[in-house]
Design a protein around this motif. Structure first.
Motif, PDB file in Angstrom:
ATOM      1  N   LEU A 154    -117.366  42.844  28.881  1.00  0.00           N
ATOM      2  CA  LEU A 154    -116.712  43.998  28.270  1.00  0.00           C
ATOM      3  C   LEU A 154    -117.713  44.660  27.325  1.00  0.00           C
ATOM      4  O   LEU A 154    -118.130  44.071  26.330  1.00  0.00           O
ATOM      5  N   TRP A 155    -118.105  45.883  27.662  1.00  0.00           N
ATOM      6  CA  TRP A 155    -119.151  46.547  26.890  1.00  0.00           C
ATOM      7  C   TRP A 155    -118.629  47.207  25.624  1.00  0.00           C
ATOM      8  O   TRP A 155    -119.245  47.104  24.578  1.00  0.00           O
ATOM      9  N   CYS A 156    -117.502  47.901  25.721  1.00  0.00           N
ATOM     10  CA  CYS A 156    -117.029  48.587  24.507  1.00  0.00           C
ATOM     11  C   CYS A 156    -115.599  49.081  24.677  1.00  0.00           C
ATOM     12  O   CYS A 156    -115.054  49.094  25.782  1.00  0.00           O
ATOM     13  N   PHE A 157    -115.028  49.460  23.529  1.00  0.00           N
ATOM     14  CA  PHE A 157    -113.729  50.113  23.442  1.00  0.00           C
ATOM     15  C   PHE A 157    -113.972  51.592  23.115  1.00  0.00           C
ATOM     16  O   PHE A 157    -114.989  51.939  22.506  1.00  0.00           O
ATOM     17  N   GLY A 158    -113.036  52.439  23.482  1.00  0.00           N
ATOM     18  CA  GLY A 158    -113.202  53.841  23.160  1.00  0.00           C
ATOM     19  C   GLY A 158    -111.861  54.564  23.187  1.00  0.00           C
ATOM     20  O   GLY A 158    -110.890  54.067  23.771  1.00  0.00           O
ATOM     21  N   PRO A 159    -111.771  55.735  22.524  1.00  0.00           N
ATOM     22  CA  PRO A 159    -112.853  56.396  21.779  1.00  0.00           C
ATOM     23  C   PRO A 159    -113.039  55.802  20.382  1.00  0.00           C
ATOM     24  O   PRO A 159    -112.246  54.958  19.955  1.00  0.00           O
ATOM     25  N   ALA A 160    -114.081  56.260  19.721  1.00  0.00           N
ATOM     26  CA  ALA A 160    -114.400  55.839  18.342  1.00  0.00           C
ATOM     27  C   ALA A 160    -114.597  54.339  18.236  1.00  0.00           C
ATOM     28  O   ALA A 160    -114.339  53.756  17.179  1.00  0.00           O
ATOM     29  N   THR A 161    -115.016  53.709  19.328  1.00  0.00           N
ATOM     30  CA  THR A 161    -115.347  52.270  19.407  1.00  0.00           C
ATOM     31  C   THR A 161    -114.165  51.345  19.201  1.00  0.00           C
ATOM     32  O   THR A 161    -114.325  50.124  19.262  1.00  0.00           O
ATOM     33  N   THR A 162    -112.966  51.877  18.945  1.00  0.00           N
ATOM     34  CA  THR A 162    -111.801  51.016  18.700  1.00  0.00           C
ATOM     35  C   THR A 162    -110.596  51.396  19.540  1.00  0.00           C
ATOM     36  O   THR A 162    -109.559  50.749  19.443  1.00  0.00           O
ATOM     37  N   GLY A 163    -110.688  52.448  20.354  1.00  0.00           N
ATOM     38  CA  GLY A 163    -109.539  52.974  21.062  1.00  0.00           C
ATOM     39  C   GLY A 163    -109.054  52.109  22.205  1.00  0.00           C
ATOM     40  O   GLY A 163    -109.692  51.120  22.589  1.00  0.00           O
ATOM     41  N   PRO A 164    -107.941  52.491  22.820  1.00  0.00           N
ATOM     42  CA  PRO A 164    -107.297  51.673  23.860  1.00  0.00           C
ATOM     43  C   PRO A 164    -107.818  51.962  25.272  1.00  0.00           C
ATOM     44  O   PRO A 164    -107.050  52.105  26.213  1.00  0.00           O
ATOM     45  N   ASN A 165    -109.121  52.085  25.418  1.00  0.00           N
ATOM     46  CA  ASN A 165    -109.772  52.225  26.721  1.00  0.00           C
ATOM     47  C   ASN A 165    -110.966  51.287  26.748  1.00  0.00           C
ATOM     48  O   ASN A 165    -111.612  51.061  25.712  1.00  0.00           O
ATOM     49  N   LEU A 166    -111.265  50.743  27.929  1.00  0.00           N
ATOM     50  CA  LEU A 166    -112.310  49.731  28.036  1.00  0.00           C
ATOM     51  C   LEU A 166    -113.354  50.141  29.068  1.00  0.00           C
ATOM     52  O   LEU A 166    -113.034  50.751  30.090  1.00  0.00           O
ATOM     53  N   LEU A 167    -114.597  49.779  28.766  1.00  0.00           N
ATOM     54  CA  LEU A 167    -115.705  49.940  29.711  1.00  0.00           C
ATOM     55  C   LEU A 167    -116.240  48.550  30.025  1.00  0.00           C
ATOM     56  O   LEU A 167    -116.657  47.819  29.115  1.00  0.00           O
ATOM     57  N   VAL A 168    -116.204  48.195  31.306  1.00  0.00           N
ATOM     58  CA  VAL A 168    -116.595  46.852  31.729  1.00  0.00           C
ATOM     59  C   VAL A 168    -117.737  46.962  32.740  1.00  0.00           C
ATOM     60  O   VAL A 168    -117.677  47.780  33.676  1.00  0.00           O
ATOM     61  N   ASN A 169    -118.757  46.152  32.563  1.00  0.00           N
ATOM     62  CA  ASN A 169    -119.870  46.098  33.514  1.00  0.00           C
ATOM     63  C   ASN A 169    -119.573  45.027  34.555  1.00  0.00           C
ATOM     64  O   ASN A 169    -119.582  43.833  34.251  1.00  0.00           O
ATOM     65  N   THR A 170    -119.290  45.445  35.782  1.00  0.00           N
ATOM     66  CA  THR A 170    -119.016  44.483  36.863  1.00  0.00           C
ATOM     67  C   THR A 170    -120.134  44.463  37.904  1.00  0.00           C
ATOM     68  O   THR A 170    -119.952  43.971  39.012  1.00  0.00           O
ATOM     69  N   CYS A 171    -121.287  45.016  37.538  1.00  0.00           N
ATOM     70  CA  CYS A 171    -122.427  45.002  38.463  1.00  0.00           C
ATOM     71  C   CYS A 171    -122.900  43.572  38.701  1.00  0.00           C
ATOM     72  O   CYS A 171    -122.869  42.724  37.798  1.00  0.00           O
ATOM     73  N   LYS A 172    -123.346  43.318  39.903  1.00  0.00           N
ATOM     74  CA  LYS A 172    -123.900  42.003  40.250  1.00  0.00           C
ATOM     75  C   LYS A 172    -125.244  42.192  40.938  1.00  0.00           C
ATOM     76  O   LYS A 172    -125.375  42.956  41.887  1.00  0.00           O
ATOM     77  N   GLY A 173    -126.252  41.520  40.392  1.00  0.00           N
ATOM     78  CA  GLY A 173    -127.578  41.585  40.979  1.00  0.00           C
ATOM     79  C   GLY A 173    -128.275  42.899  40.764  1.00  0.00           C
ATOM     80  O   GLY A 173    -129.138  43.274  41.579  1.00  0.00           O
TER      81      GLY A 173
END
Length: 883
Positions: A676-695
């Motif tokens: 889990l990379w971060c929350f947003g907006p403003a770094t605390t909001g109810p949206n998520l950015l997740v890195n699911t890359c492999k290799g």
């Protein structure tokens, strides 16, 4: 009355076991400010004759005009516990830091800020209106902050002076004397009693006080039901009961109050009480305890005898009724009663009559200030006690570091830790402001240099621009609108600091200038409302723009919730909790700025979300064509969304523990939970950015650029430029150039932002609108008018409750966009008989496709884009995205 000087108070502050920090909280117009007057009078800060009339804590002109509290007002007072009984100064002194909080739901952020600074709550409830919506809200907030409550059932004078009770023939009162047991707790709700407000001083005609007892018991039980629902195990038993002294009964307007101990002491000389201690006496004055005066015996149920009365009625209610009746109707019978109860009154009081006589007699017999201050001292925790169980609830750093230990031990010699909860205007022409907060550890004095950590600071995220070093010019106590300077304030006390307002916006954490160990911060406040109603402001004269900007800066500092922003269109926007909140804040802005201001129409914010997962990942290419990013979007789990908004899951959590929580409680894949990379907006909001890359190589190097793009995209979505809510974005794959020059931020940020917008479009985007929870109290005769009005405003009625007094309570969801002039129109339609309460409830999906021409969502989206100067919604091709 013994008055303590400022020096006496300052000396007492050093003993944290003799400090009580208390918030006065209640529903609007339940009598907090009048009760505060009585406590100020007991501490010698105002004349006893003025208590209940002056409303000393309503320090603003608009508060006096509206007859309601708007801002929380702090008062530090000294109280000599024994001097009230002996009349001479003793060493039994206490410091009570009171904060009188507003009761209107629009100003509940003031309550939230006050609760963070205090350890106890004096909850005030009108004996006739009972526990209302805002009462439940403030109790829930208090228990969430681990604040111990005590209860005051106020306005008992309404029983005796305003209400006439007509008992119908089918009421249980008509057969009460023959009933073998007590009346059930929900009796008042089920009977046909008709309560009629009168404006003449008529004594309450009850069946020997039984109805009054049932009404009071219902209030206590309803308050305890809320406490049981939200109680915290760490806080311990918070059950409020008259027998234990944690419930008082009062008439704040007339300045009198009592607990069961008051009458236990009064009747202690009675021969029937020989060998019975005070605690047992209190127990017999409440609950199913009945006394038969003829046999001089106690029973647990009615005997059927005409001389058998409930303990509360015979020993508490009847003496009150007799004295009040004598004051209002027959002064000749009053003096023997006062002699019997040992009440001494001044000679000039005997010339008074009616309510004036009643007021002075009751203040002499049962002074409210003494009763309430005694209850605070005896039943609410000291600073030293409360901070032991509050530390893990308020401190955001490691719980074993020096700061946490100093807070836990309330250590005046430990490292400095102060939380500033609000900034208070000084009221002078220079526009200065005081930072008002609580010293949790250490000691602060004038001339100290402190590190100011703003509320925007994120640990581990750099943020040097959010940390300042400033010098405290003066330290002091607030006594209403007066700043009383002191040499220093030790931990466990509230404090007002001068000289820090230039760098503090709303809240901040203060620590030592040169701390050996990096300090954590005090956790941010959690408000029960949100700034969901907005208005634009502008200067009538463009040359006054600098003054307007300065006024907006002061307004943003002075109000815990208000948000002032500058739109891309150049508009200055002020956002508040509701119409009343905005009206008060904009009136304040005019005074602060000192210019003529034009105010625009209300603007309702929306949120953007998705209702389905992207069927395939979307791909966008960087401007140099050397990099590709693959994104998809899906709805966030509702439980996780709520956990984020409640603060249970957030960016400050330790990564491993957060990943474990996501995996075990919300069913996340173990790999995704760790990435889990971060929350947003403003770094605390109810949206998520997740890195699911492999290799994929180099994803760590582009992380910062993708996060920047995510923060920008989640702040303004692709539909209407409104913030996103409840969306989980996956960076599924990436093709990155091996040379870092070709995958710099200038290539990745715009690519990632377009990918996020395209993924949102591919996942069935929708708009969400804010809604109010409306509670309307209305007579049955006017219910049809209320329903007719609700039908015209897209309202969903949730519940109809019949109170049994010819009064109905309606609860409904009202869209904020439909709330303009709702209260005024409701009162007009019902001739002022309906009493509404509007509280922000949350966000509701607009059930139509915003990309479908002619739909409700499309019209909302079009209005928002036009207002912001945006063109048509970009298509996939315009975003440079493909599947």
């Amino acid at each position: 009355m013994v008055n303590l000087t400022a020096r006496d108070v300052e000396a007492t502050m050093r003993n944290q076991h003799r400090v009580r920090n208390v918030s006065l909280v209640a529903h609007v117009d339940h009598g907090k400010s009048t009760l505060t007057d009585s406590m100020l009078a007991a501490a010698g800060l105002m004349a006893l004759e003025d208590a209940g009339k002056v409303r000393a804590t309503d320090t603003r002109d608009d508060e006096a005009e509206r007859g309601m509290s708007i801002k929380a007002t702090a008062v530090t007072l000294g109280y000599d516990f024994r001097a009230m009984r002996t009349g001479t100064a003793t060493s039994d002194r206490y410091v009570v830091n009171l904060v009188d909080c507003p009761g209107h739901v629009d100003f509940s952020p003031e309550v939230t800020a006050a609760l963070r600074l205090t350890d106890g709550a004096l909850v005030v409830v009108d004996c006739v209106e009972g526990v209302r919506v805002q009462t439940q809200t403030v109790l829930r907030q208090a228990l969430g902050e681990r604040i111990k409550p005590v209860l005051v059932v106020n306005k008992l004078d309404r029983f005796f002076l305003e209400l006439e009770v007509h008992v119908l023939s089918n009421s249980p009162c008509s057969v009460l004397s023959n009933s073998p047991c007590s009346v059930p707790s929900n009796w008042l709700r089920q009977t046909g009693i008709l309560l009629t407000i009168t404006y003449t001083c008529v004594a309450l005609q009850l069946d020997d006080g039984e109805v009054a007892y049932q009404a009071l018991r219902r209030v206590v039980e309803d308050a305890n039901a809320v406490v049981a629902m939200y109680s915290d195990n760490e806080l311990g038993n918070c059950h409020m009961s008259p027998e234990n002294g944690t419930v008082a009964f009062a008439a704040g307007l007339h300045g009198w109050a009592f607990t069961l101990s008051s009458f236990a002491k009064l009747h202690s000389t009675d021969s029937s009480w020989s060998g019975v201690d005070e605690a047992e006496m209190r127990g017999r004055f409440w609950g199913e305890n009945f006394f038969d005066a003829e046999t001089n015996k106690w029973t647990t149920c009615r005997t059927g005898s005409a001389t058998c009365e409930r303990g509360f009625v015979g020993f508490c209610y009847n003496p009150l009724r007799n004295v009040i009746k004598a004051c209002m109707n027959d002064k000749t019978s009053l003096w023997p009663l006062l002699n019997k109860f040992g009440v001494e009154i001044k000679a000039e009081v005997k010339d008074l009559s009616g309510k004036q006589l009643l007021r002075r007699v009751m203040q002499a017999w049962l002074p409210a200030g003494e009763v309430l201050l005694d209850m605070l001292v005896l039943h609410l925790p000291s600073s030293a006690t409360a901070q032991r169980y509050r530390v893990d609830n308020i401190y955001d750093g490691p719980l074993d570091d020096p700061y946490a230990n100093a807070i836990r031990n309330c250590d005046a010699d430990g490292p400095l830790m102060i939380y500033i909860a609000k900034v208070v205007p000084a009221g002078d022409r220079m526009g200065r402001m005081y930072a008002f907060g609580r010293v949790f550890s250490g000691k602060v004095a004038s001339g100290n240099k402190v590190r100011v950590i703003s509320n925007k600071y994120l640990p581990g995220g750099g943020g040097k621009e959010d940390v300042f070093v400033k010098t405290v010019q003066r330290t002091g106590m607030l006594v209403g609108k007066t700043f009383q300077a002191v040499d220093g304030v030790p931990c466990g006390n509230t404090v007002a600091l001068a000289g820090l307002d230039a760098v503090i916006v709303k809240t901040a954490t203060l620590t030592d200038e040169r701390a050996a160990v990096a300090a954590g911060t005090i956790k941010p406040l959690k408000f029960s409302v949100a700034p969901i109603l907005r208005k634009s402001v502008a200067c009538r004269n463009p040359a006054d723009l600098p003054k307007l900007v300065k006024g907006l800066e002061r307004l943003a500092k002075a109000d815990p919730l208000i948000e002032c922003s500058l739109e891309e269109t150049g508009e200055h926007i002020v956002a508040g909790a509701g119409e009343l909140h905005l009206e008060v804040c904009l009136d304040g802005l005019k005074r602060m700025a000192g210019v003529d201001i034009l105010i625009g129409a209300p603007v309702v914010p929306y949120r953007e979300t998705v209702v389905a997962s992207s069927s395939r990942a979307v791909v966008t290419k960087s401007p140099n064509k050397h990099n590709r990013l693959y994104m998809d979007a899906r709805p966030l789990e509702e439980e996780l969304l709520q956990a984020i908004e409640d603060g249970r899951v957030g960016p400050r959590d330790e990564v491993t523990s957060r990943a474990k929580l996501l995996r075990e409680e919300f069913g996340w894949d173990a790999g995704d939970a760790k990435k889990l990379w971060c929350f947003g907006p403003a770094t605390t909001g109810p949206n998520l950015l997740v890195n699911t890359c492999k290799g994929v190589y180099y994803t760590g190097e582009i992380r910062e650029s993708v996060v920047v793009a995510f923060q920008a995209a989640s702040k303004g979505g692709v539909l209407a430029g409104e913030p996103l809510r409840g969306i989980r974005f996956h960076l599924c794959d990436a093709v990155l150039h091996s040379d870092c020059i070709h995958r710099g931020s200038g290539q990745i940020i715009p690519t990632a932002r377009r990918a996020i917008h395209a993924a949102q479009l591919a996942a069935s985007p929708r708009l969400m609108e804010p809604i109010y929870l409306v509670e309307i109290r209305v007579p049955k005769s006017a219910v049809s008018e209320v329903y007719n009005l609700l039908k015209t405003r897209r309202t969903k009625v949730l519940e109809r409750q019949d109170l049994g007094f010819g009064t109905v309570v309606l609860k409904a969801f009202l869209p904020v966009s439909e709330s303009s002039q709702f209260v005024q129109q409701l009162r007009l339609e019902t001739s002022g008989r309906a009493f509404p309460e509007l509280a922000f409830h949350g966000w509701r999906l607009i059930n139509s496709d915003p990309l479908e021409d002619g739909s409700k969502a499309a019209m909302v989206m079009g209005e928002a884009r036009e207002r912001k100067g945006l063109g048509p919604v970009p298509k996939f091709e315009e975003l440079g995205a493909t599947f």
